[in-house]
Write an enzyme that holds these catalytic residues in place. Sequence first.
Site, short mmCIF file in Angstrom:
data_model
loop_
_atom_site.label_atom_id
_atom_site.label_comp_id
_atom_site.label_asym_id
_atom_site.label_seq_id
_atom_site.Cartn_x
_atom_site.Cartn_y
_atom_site.Cartn_z
N ASP A 137 0.86 -1.17 0.00
CA ASP A 137 0.00 0.00 0.00
C ASP A 137 0.90 1.22 0.00
OD1 ASP A 137 -2.11 -1.68 0.09
OD2 ASP A 137 -2.72 -1.22 2.14
N ASP B 298 -13.71 -6.40 -2.94
CA ASP B 298 -13.72 -6.55 -1.48
C ASP B 298 -15.07 -7.16 -1.10
OD1 ASP B 298 -11.25 -5.35 -1.38
OD2 ASP B 298 -12.04 -3.36 -0.89
#
Lengths: 250, 198
Positions: A11, A130
Amino acid sequence: MVAKRIIPCLDVKDGRTVKGVNFVDIRDAGDPVELAWQYSKQNADELVFLDITATHERRKTMVELVKAVARNVNIPFTIGGGIVEISDADVLLNSGADKISINSAAVRNPAFIDELAAAFGKQFVVVAVDTKFVNGKNWVHLNGGRIQTEIETEDWIKEAQERGAGEVLLTSMDHDGTKSGFDNMLLKKINDSISIPLIASGGAGNVQHFIDVFRESDVDAALAASVFHYGEILIPDLKEELRKNNFAIR
Amino acid sequence: MIGIINYGAGNIFSLTAALERHDIPYGMVNKPEDFDQYDRYIIPGVGHAGSAMHKLEETGLVPMIKGLTKPILGICVGMQLLTQFSEEGNSVLLGILPGKTLHFSDRSKLKVPHTGWNKVQIQREDALFDGIDDGTYFYFVHSFYVEYNTNFTSALSEYGIQFSAAVKQNNYYGVQFHPEKSGESGEKLLINFAQKIA
């Protein structure tokens, strides 16, 4: 036989690597290019960068990151985060990205998948999903799991494949950050229903979890972040264990 | 010095970055007169074989490529262009290799695109694979493949079926995988092409 892939996920915010123990709490874990190079030396099969920069400088920082990674790293990588139009994808392709990952933008505008596949080929388009289990079903979630949609995960993944996704990255929000193992049952169900590669994400805590996910769901790749970043699992050791368990591993 | 056939099919950033990491000099071939400046060539290529062939034709470089006697290496779709025909868009290609480019999904029960690292089995000794072990993994991402043919397949891979991972006919070379993305083995192959192929 194509090898099972091990994918560290980085990330990135404002050009620096971050990884939270959950999606809200984040801490700094270093220079993304340095980390990427380290991972390629450790025989990682591929890398995923998710850019969570929120400022209007985002596109510029993403392009700089992609170029720096492509200059220094000799394995494939995917970049995701805030890609909402064809021109975003085009500039990233020309900066050396092998694939782009889209998530919310695809849910909000499913035709975007078709447009990307037509413009750059399916192999360039990863649809990240997700998912969270609510009231007996798996639902697509947006914004790091904060927003529940009314779309069932399995339906959405099939639609994404129909529209031209070349690969699916499925993150279980129920398992993410728990280090209790991947969501093998859901992954198997999805994997059996599609004909494009599936990357498992969310829940990796130890080596056995990787053995389990490949054995139980037969996914093509498994992705993790913090267990790799903090050295809890070393990729060469992980790959050795997978080889011992008779998986095709590079 | 390597001349990269510059016809706009896919990005070449990763390829040129790999060459630069190893101080391999290169330039661009944009028009027929440019061929003379180089002693070997690379045809890159990502995406749709039919549209890649169309773009290549528009550059006016096709007659020169067909007549080359210096080494030339096609990568991915760049290798497929060397064949006679692709099922992708039912396209007529350069026709240098007596074989066809076919779609996996009709013949392999496995997932398409073929994405990831696969073993390359070397069929014929060749300087391109100098110092690279038989069975080394390289990175593939493709939905179409060049059929296996003992006349020109120099290395094969298996994905439901056997297909050409690398081809060679006279001075024409091709690799279906991406050497620029295949770790140190891929870089070794690029160095071999730059230095060991005469």
